[in-house]
Write an enzyme that holds these catalytic residues in place. Structure first.
Site: not given
Length: 427
Positions: A49-50, A52, A110, A112, A185, A189-190
């Site tokens: 993953t980003c 690990r 988290e 995910q 937007a 984030m959104n």
């Protein structure tokens, strides 16, 4: 053969190094397919993953795996060695459970990561690099993660802006399936806000973005869960009244949602309440709208204080989760030891049966040749007993010679209990 975990993560390696050793699914699939033919390293799962890259494997050669990880990514093994952590057997099982449960994540708890670990196992299975023993360890880790999620509060409090907005909407409105959401937007984030709300079952999401391309991408990502509509940015003010929840994060230097716009929207809504979330810095929404009846306005600072409080709750829950993970890891290792013992017992019983058959055949042959049955049977029982007890005697002698006396003492006490029980039964 040992089970071990080897890798780097956000705690041990820089972003640059993590990028160097990361695998994308296509590359990893091809590499694992080749590795399945390797006689010494073909039982492995790679989680990348980003934050690990980790190799979980059944092997007796950890250094071989380290060299493999360095070679496949073109990294100097000496450089990699300075940032790699290694865990073996019980420690490796505990680490995998912590990873799957979100206890080792950059964002504590988290959710995910569990899906990412499951995908890693699935990819390795497709490449035929997973034995039954390795698969069992991963399935037990998933069971542990489920227990942590359901029996502790480590993942129950919002600790990201996107999730916090979604939770806030559920607190203000009791029926999410009737809500219309507007995201102003379609940035990162959104996008998270929209995805969380889509998963929670809202009725509709309106995407308002300056460029159509980015809005289309977000729409495609959530359209399978929720009804989606895209409007142009110059249509924003005219459509505000349609939204129960508005999340804005444009990055504009000027306010894009004005007091007069919200006042007009409220009138069109017949003053039904609205939740406005301003994630932008500088702010997108005129702060004076908070004075309007029926309007709830939250900014970045408001949400950040909620997140900090929730993180504190997660850290408290993590203590309980760590205890649970350690207990479950111990249970798994105990089960494996019992299973190994069972295989040894089965093999020894087979050996005993072979000895019995050999001695019985010899005894029957002697009786057929005219020897006295009583004498033959006495010798048969003596020879069989000697052959069966000989290995036990050797093991006891070797245990008595060992520096650590605990093994001998345990065997001695166990055998004595067997003898004592036999004597009590006899009398």
């Amino acid at each position: 053969m040992s089970f071990f975990a080897l890798g780097v993560n956000h705690q041990t390696a820089s972003v640059e190094l993590r990028e160097q050793v990361a695998f994308n699914p296509e590359k990893l699939s091809a590499i694992l397919a080749e590795q399945s033919q390797h006689p010494e390293l073909n039982d492995m799962v790679v989680v990348s993953t980003c934050n690990r890259t980790e190799v979980y494997a059944m092997s007796d050669n950890v250094d071989m795996v380290l060299n493999w990880l360095a070679q496949k990514n073109g990294v100097d093994v000496k450089q990699l060695q300075n940032h790699v952590y290694r865990y073996e057997n019980a420690q490796a099982v505990t680490h995998l459970m912590r990873v799957a449960s979100g206890l080792d994540s950059l964002m504590l708890g988290e959710p995910q990561i569990l899906g990412q670990v499951k995908n890693a196992l699935s990819l390795a299975k497709d490449s035929q690099t997973v034995s039954r023993s390795l698969n069992r360890i991963f399935e037990y880790a998933f069971y542990a993660a489920k227990r942590v999620r359901s029996e502790t509060a480590v993942g129950s409090h919002a600790v990201s802006m996107g999730y916090a907005v979604a939770q806030l909407a559920l607190q203000v409105f009791s029926h999410p399936d009737k809500l219309t959401i507007m995201v102003v937007a379609a940035g990162e984030m959104n996008s998270l806000v929209a995805k969380h709300l889509a998963e929670m079952g809202v009725g509709k999401i309106i995407i308002c973005n300056r460029t159509r391309e980015r809005a289309d991408i977000l729409a495609q990502e959530i359209a399978h869960r929720v009804e989606v509509e895209i409007i142009d940015f110059d249509q924003l003010a005219d459509n505000l009244h349609r939204a129960d929840v508005i999340s804005s994060c444009t990055g504009s230097l000027h306010q894009v949602i004005h007091f007069a716009d919200i006042k007009a929207a409220l009138k069109k809504r017949r003053y039904q309440q609205m939740l406005l979330v301003d994630l932008a810095v500088p702010r997108d929404i005129d702060p004076k709208v908070e004075k309007l009846d029926g309007v709830y306005l939250y900014g970045v600072d408001d949400l950040q204080s909620v997140i900090e409080e929730n993180l504190a709750h997660r850290r408290q829950a993590a203590v309980e989760a760590e205890v649970m993970v350690n207990q479950l890891a111990t249970e798994l290792m105990t089960q494996q030891k019992v299973k190994q013992a069972g295989a040894t017992i089965h093999a020894y019983r087979d050996h005993g049966e072979e000895l019995r058959q050999e001695e019985l055949a010899l005894a029957l042959q002697r009786i057929a040749q005219g020897e006295k049955a009583e004498m033959v049977m006495a010798e048969f029982s003596h020879r069989l007993t000697q052959k069966l007890l000989h290995p036990t005697s050797i093991v006891l002698r070797e245990a008595a010679k060992a520096e650590d006396p605990s093994c001998f003492e345990m065997m001695r006490d166990t055998l004595q209990e067997v003898v004592d029980t036999r004597r009590k039964t006899k009398h």
